[in-house]
Motif scaffolding. Structure first.
Motif, PDB file in Angstrom:
ATOM      1  N   GLU A   1      28.243   6.272 -32.889  1.00 24.81           N
ATOM      2  CA  GLU A   1      28.898   4.986 -33.107  1.00 24.81           C
ATOM      3  C   GLU A   1      30.281   5.002 -32.457  1.00 24.81           C
ATOM      4  OE1 GLU A   1      28.992   4.169 -37.237  1.00 24.81           O
ATOM      5  OE2 GLU A   1      26.795   4.020 -37.451  1.00 24.81           O
ATOM      6  N   GLU A   2      30.696   3.841 -31.991  1.00 30.10           N
ATOM      7  CA  GLU A   2      31.996   3.684 -31.349  1.00 30.10           C
ATOM      8  C   GLU A   2      32.830   2.704 -32.158  1.00 30.10           C
ATOM      9  OE1 GLU A   2      30.549   4.216 -26.698  1.00 30.10           O
ATOM     10  OE2 GLU A   2      30.643   2.215 -27.610  1.00 30.10           O
ATOM     11  N   SER A   3      33.981   3.148 -32.617  1.00 27.32           N
ATOM     12  CA  SER A   3      34.862   2.273 -33.390  1.00 27.32           C
ATOM     13  C   SER A   3      35.569   1.296 -32.465  1.00 27.32           C
ATOM     14  CB  SER A   3      35.891   3.112 -34.159  1.00 27.32           C
ATOM     15  OG  SER A   3      36.778   3.745 -33.246  1.00 27.32           O
ATOM     16  N   GLU A   4      36.147   0.258 -33.063  1.00 26.05           N
ATOM     17  CA  GLU A   4      36.913  -0.712 -32.285  1.00 26.05           C
ATOM     18  C   GLU A   4      38.109  -0.047 -31.610  1.00 26.05           C
ATOM     19  OE1 GLU A   4      36.313  -3.823 -31.545  1.00 26.05           O
ATOM     20  OE2 GLU A   4      34.397  -3.756 -32.610  1.00 26.05           O
ATOM     21  N   GLU A   5      38.688   0.920 -32.285  1.00 28.01           N
ATOM     22  CA  GLU A   5      39.827   1.642 -31.715  1.00 28.01           C
ATOM     23  C   GLU A   5      39.411   2.420 -30.470  1.00 28.01           C
ATOM     24  OE1 GLU A   5      42.495   5.496 -33.005  1.00 28.01           O
ATOM     25  OE2 GLU A   5      42.049   3.992 -34.545  1.00 28.01           O
ATOM     26  N   PHE A   6      38.278   3.070 -30.547  1.00 25.01           N
ATOM     27  CA  PHE A   6      37.797   3.838 -29.390  1.00 25.01           C
ATOM     28  C   PHE A   6      37.417   2.910 -28.237  1.00 25.01           C
ATOM     29  CE2 PHE A   6      34.175   6.253 -27.350  1.00 25.01           C
ATOM     30  CZ  PHE A   6      34.999   7.133 -26.655  1.00 25.01           C
ATOM     31  N   LEU A   7      36.760   1.802 -28.539  1.00 27.87           N
ATOM     32  CA  LEU A   7      36.384   0.847 -27.500  1.00 27.87           C
ATOM     33  C   LEU A   7      37.613   0.255 -26.820  1.00 27.87           C
ATOM     34  CD1 LEU A   7      33.423  -1.040 -29.237  1.00 27.87           C
ATOM     35  CD2 LEU A   7      33.283   0.604 -27.349  1.00 27.87           C
ATOM     36  N   GLU A   8      38.673   0.047 -27.594  1.00 26.80           N
ATOM     37  CA  GLU A   8      39.905  -0.469 -27.005  1.00 26.80           C
ATOM     38  C   GLU A   8      40.505   0.554 -26.054  1.00 26.80           C
ATOM     39  OE1 GLU A   8      44.346  -1.999 -28.395  1.00 26.80           O
ATOM     40  OE2 GLU A   8      42.710  -1.872 -29.855  1.00 26.80           O
ATOM     41  N   PHE A   9      40.419   1.836 -26.422  1.00 30.82           N
ATOM     42  CA  PHE A   9      40.919   2.888 -25.535  1.00 30.82           C
ATOM     43  C   PHE A   9      40.104   2.938 -24.244  1.00 30.82           C
ATOM     44  CE2 PHE A   9      40.456   7.341 -24.109  1.00 30.82           C
ATOM     45  CZ  PHE A   9      41.751   7.543 -23.652  1.00 30.82           C
ATOM     46  N   LEU A  10      38.778   2.811 -24.359  1.00 27.28           N
ATOM     47  CA  LEU A  10      37.937   2.811 -23.158  1.00 27.28           C
ATOM     48  C   LEU A  10      38.287   1.635 -22.249  1.00 27.28           C
ATOM     49  CD1 LEU A  10      34.405   3.749 -24.592  1.00 27.28           C
ATOM     50  CD2 LEU A  10      36.068   5.230 -23.459  1.00 27.28           C
ATOM     51  N   SER A  11      38.656   0.501 -22.834  1.00 26.67           N
ATOM     52  CA  SER A  11      39.028  -0.653 -22.004  1.00 26.67           C
ATOM     53  C   SER A  11      40.321  -0.395 -21.237  1.00 26.67           C
ATOM     54  CB  SER A  11      39.178  -1.897 -22.886  1.00 26.67           C
ATOM     55  OG  SER A  11      40.301  -1.781 -23.756  1.00 26.67           O
ATOM     56  N   ILE A  12      41.165   0.497 -21.739  1.00 28.79           N
ATOM     57  CA  ILE A  12      42.374   0.874 -20.997  1.00 28.79           C
ATOM     58  C   ILE A  12      41.994   1.704 -19.784  1.00 28.79           C
ATOM     59  CG2 ILE A  12      44.500   2.244 -21.125  1.00 28.79           C
ATOM     60  CD1 ILE A  12      44.754   1.449 -24.037  1.00 28.79           C
ATOM     61  N   LEU A  13      40.994   2.586 -19.947  1.00 25.19           N
ATOM     62  CA  LEU A  13      40.571   3.449 -18.845  1.00 25.19           C
ATOM     63  C   LEU A  13      39.903   2.664 -17.727  1.00 25.19           C
ATOM     64  CD1 LEU A  13      39.065   6.523 -20.734  1.00 25.19           C
ATOM     65  CD2 LEU A  13      41.359   6.294 -19.744  1.00 25.19           C
ATOM     66  N   GLY A  14      39.039   1.744 -18.080  1.00 21.41           N
ATOM     67  CA  GLY A  14      38.293   1.022 -17.048  1.00 21.41           C
ATOM     68  C   GLY A  14      37.408  -0.046 -17.646  1.00 21.41           C
ATOM     69  N   GLN A  15      36.432  -0.450 -16.878  1.00 21.81           N
ATOM     70  CA  GLN A  15      35.530  -1.529 -17.256  1.00 21.81           C
ATOM     71  C   GLN A  15      34.168  -0.962 -17.627  1.00 21.81           C
ATOM     72  OE1 GLN A  15      34.784  -4.244 -14.072  1.00 21.81           O
ATOM     73  NE2 GLN A  15      33.494  -5.624 -15.289  1.00 21.81           N
ATOM     74  N   THR A  16      33.606  -1.439 -18.717  1.00 20.73           N
ATOM     75  CA  THR A  16      32.249  -1.040 -19.099  1.00 20.73           C
ATOM     76  C   THR A  16      31.249  -1.791 -18.229  1.00 20.73           C
ATOM     77  OG1 THR A  16      32.929  -0.594 -21.384  1.00 20.73           O
ATOM     78  CG2 THR A  16      30.580  -0.923 -20.968  1.00 20.73           C
ATOM     79  N   VAL A  17      30.411  -1.041 -17.503  1.00 19.00           N
ATOM     80  CA  VAL A  17      29.473  -1.637 -16.550  1.00 19.00           C
ATOM     81  C   VAL A  17      28.042  -1.267 -16.931  1.00 19.00           C
ATOM     82  CG1 VAL A  17      31.142  -1.601 -14.674  1.00 19.00           C
ATOM     83  CG2 VAL A  17      29.634   0.358 -15.002  1.00 19.00           C
TER      84      VAL A  17
END
Length: 555
Positions: free
Chosen positions: A274-290
């Motif tokens: 599972e991915e928390s909202e906090e983790f997903l927000e961090f991934l959005s800083i790194l790049g784009q989910t494709v």
């Protein structure tokens, strides 16, 4: 009894190349009393026997039989499980009781890693400290080979000559010479096994044009050959440029691990689904989910046709470079597989990985067993003292660890190592990740493999240029040098320098021998490694030509 208890609750040593023993060199020295007590208390917890341990008593016969079968099963278990970093439950409980007093990263007891900032929090001992001011202007991306593009920039489109020779002590040599008439100077490149040497000489220094041997000796006094052979092959610039730029990479792939509160082992970290909202927000800083299906950018070894490596990934472009992130939670999860080979085969084959932490559980430098992972960058969201209840909690703390033979690299961490803006954090992390990988190539194992890679490719280049030149002059080619043009047959293993180059980076056994990994009989590219060992499909070019083929994964 005391010795047995100590053995029972000691932390098992994880297998790493970098663990050479001793205390981490960046946490010794003039430590403050507070930092010293904190560091000692943490390390004592990892090693001291638990007070909750039950006294050992003589076991009945039936229990001894049970223990015997348990021992047999343990001996027959995988080597990976035996070397895995483990924390017995009592020690895990005691470690986590420290709470937010723990740093982001802890060193392994066996040593072999440096940490920035160090545990004593003395910034002056930081291996990446910069005396200059801190800002985006200091975020410079390192070049893996500063001489790699000289030929393309100054020679490729100008009239020039190339020469080859085989020196008794230095081995194969390839020399390129260009006359820059507008500047009235000679530009010279000498390619040797260890490196390429580039220099310029004013024509006014010479009474007459120097010979190839004289120019080579001006760059390297150790050259002892008496003559060079001229290269007359028309396509020589193409294959020379391929050799020069075989280490130039515009594509990178990095692992991303998700560590939740209380997770201290590799199994725990790799089992998150599972991915928390906090983790997903961090991934959005790194790049784009494709979406991986039909993705046309740099794929970093992920499957873009059949969905065998998941449906999504995080990708970004950064200053002309393409970066693919192997996010553990987006890679396939296999129920019942404690090793999670489908995730480990990608992340364990990376050289640098990010660790995003939710909570205050530290990351142990060698908890992820891999022959190739040499550096980890840990990131944790924190709430600063000056933030009120309505604050967005957007501050991030960063720490870096790498094996001790990895040289320091920039950009430097700020003091304190905290970022309040996502855009600045992104710029820092992506630059730091790229520089970390380039710096890791200078570690002992990689540099030794790289030297052998370059030696093999340089010898292939010299042989190819010599053979093709003889054919251009109407002379018979040397035996054993394959030709592909003019209707000539191609013997097995032939195809010229470019094809041999590509073929070389597909062979994996020699690189495993060099890295100290047992060779597997009958191993083929794409075969699943045993016992969770990291898969590596490269050979003499473990990361060579990554901008074209990404040999670690794509071949």
């Amino acid at each position: 009894m005391e010795g047995r208890n100590e053995k029972l609750f000691s932390r098992k040593r994880s297998f790493t190349f970098g663990a050479y023993g001793g205390i981490d060199k960046f946490i010794t020295g003039n430590e403050s009393s507070c930092a010293e007590s904190m560091g000692h208390s943490i390390l004592d917890i990892l090693d001291s026997p638990s007070s909750e341990a039950k006294p050992l008593t003589s076991a009945p016969s039936s229990q001894k039989v049970t223990e015997l079968f348990a021992i047999i099963e343990k001996l027959q278990g995988s080597r990976l499980d035996e070397q895995r970093c483990e924390f017995p439950p009592p020690l895990r409980t005691r470690l986590l009781k420290i709470g937010d007093g723990l740093p982001l990263i802890l060193p392994p007891k066996s040593g072999g890693y440096w940490i920035d900032p160090p545990l004593d929090r003395h910034v002056e001992t930081s291996p990446t400290l910069s005396q200059g001011g801190f800002g985006l202007e200091s975020y410079d991306i390192m070049e893996r080979d500063s001489e790699a593009k000289v030929y393309q920039e100054f020679f490729r489109h100008r009239y020039h000559h190339s020469f080859t020779a085989c020196d008794p002590s230095l081995g194969p040599l390839v020399l390129s010479v260009c006359l820059e008439e507008e500047e009235n100077r000679l530009r010279v490149i000498l390619r040797m096994k260890e490196c390429s040497i580039h220099g310029t000489f004013s024509v006014s220094l010479f009474q007459q044009f120097p010979t190839a041997v004289e120019l080579a000796k001006m760059l390297c006094s150790s050259v002892s050959v008496s003559c060079f052979e001229a290269v007359s092959y028309l396509k020589a610039p193409e294959i020379i440029m391929a050799f020069d730029e075989h280490r130039v990479s515009q594509n990178f792939k990095f692992g991303v691990l998700y560590q939740r509160e209380g997770q201290l082992t590799e199994e725990d970290i790799l089992s998150n689904t599972e991915e928390s909202e906090e983790f997903l927000e961090f991934l959005s800083i790194l790049g784009q989910t494709v979406k991986l299906q039909g993705f046309t950018g740099f794929r970093g070894g992920l499957d873009v046709s059949h969905g065998q490596t998941g449906n999504e990934a995080v990708f970004t472009s950064f200053h002309g470079r393409e970066i693919m992130f192997h996010v553990a939670t987006k890679l396939p999860f296999t129920e019942g597989d404690t090793q999670q080979l489908q995730r480990k085969r990608h992340i364990g084959n990376d050289i640098v990985a990010l660790v995003y932490q939710e909570g205050h559980t530290p990351f142990i430098s060698d908890v992820i067993r891999s022959h190739f992972l040499h550096c980890f960058i840990a990131v944790r969201r924190i709430k600063r003292e000056n933030e009120g209840e309505g604050g967005d909690g957007g501050s991030f703390q960063v720490s870096v660890t790498a094996r001790e033979d990895v040289p320091p690299f920039g950009p430097p961490l700020p003091t304190p190592p905290i970022f309040t803006e996502g855009s600045v954090l992104r710029e820092f992390l992506l630059t730091k990740l790229i520089n970390a990988e380039i710096s890791c190539y200078k570690a002992e194992k990689f540099s030794r493999l790289e030297l052998r890679t370059r030696s093999s490719l340089l010898e292939a280049l010299r042989s190819e240029l010599s053979s093709r030149s003889q054919c251009m002059l109407g002379e018979p080619s040397l035996p054993g040098i394959p030709l592909t043009e003019g209707g000539r047959s191609v013997p097995e293993g032939g195809g010229g320098f470019i094809e041999n180059f590509k073929r070389a980076i597909r062979v994996r056994s020699h690189s495993f021998d060099t890295l100290g990994v047992p060779k597997k009989a009958g191993s083929v590219a794409g075969q699943r490694p045993k016992d969770g060992e990291s898969e590596q499909t490269s050979s003499v070019g473990y990361t060579e030509m990554r901008g074209q083929t990404s040999p670690q994964d794509d071949l």
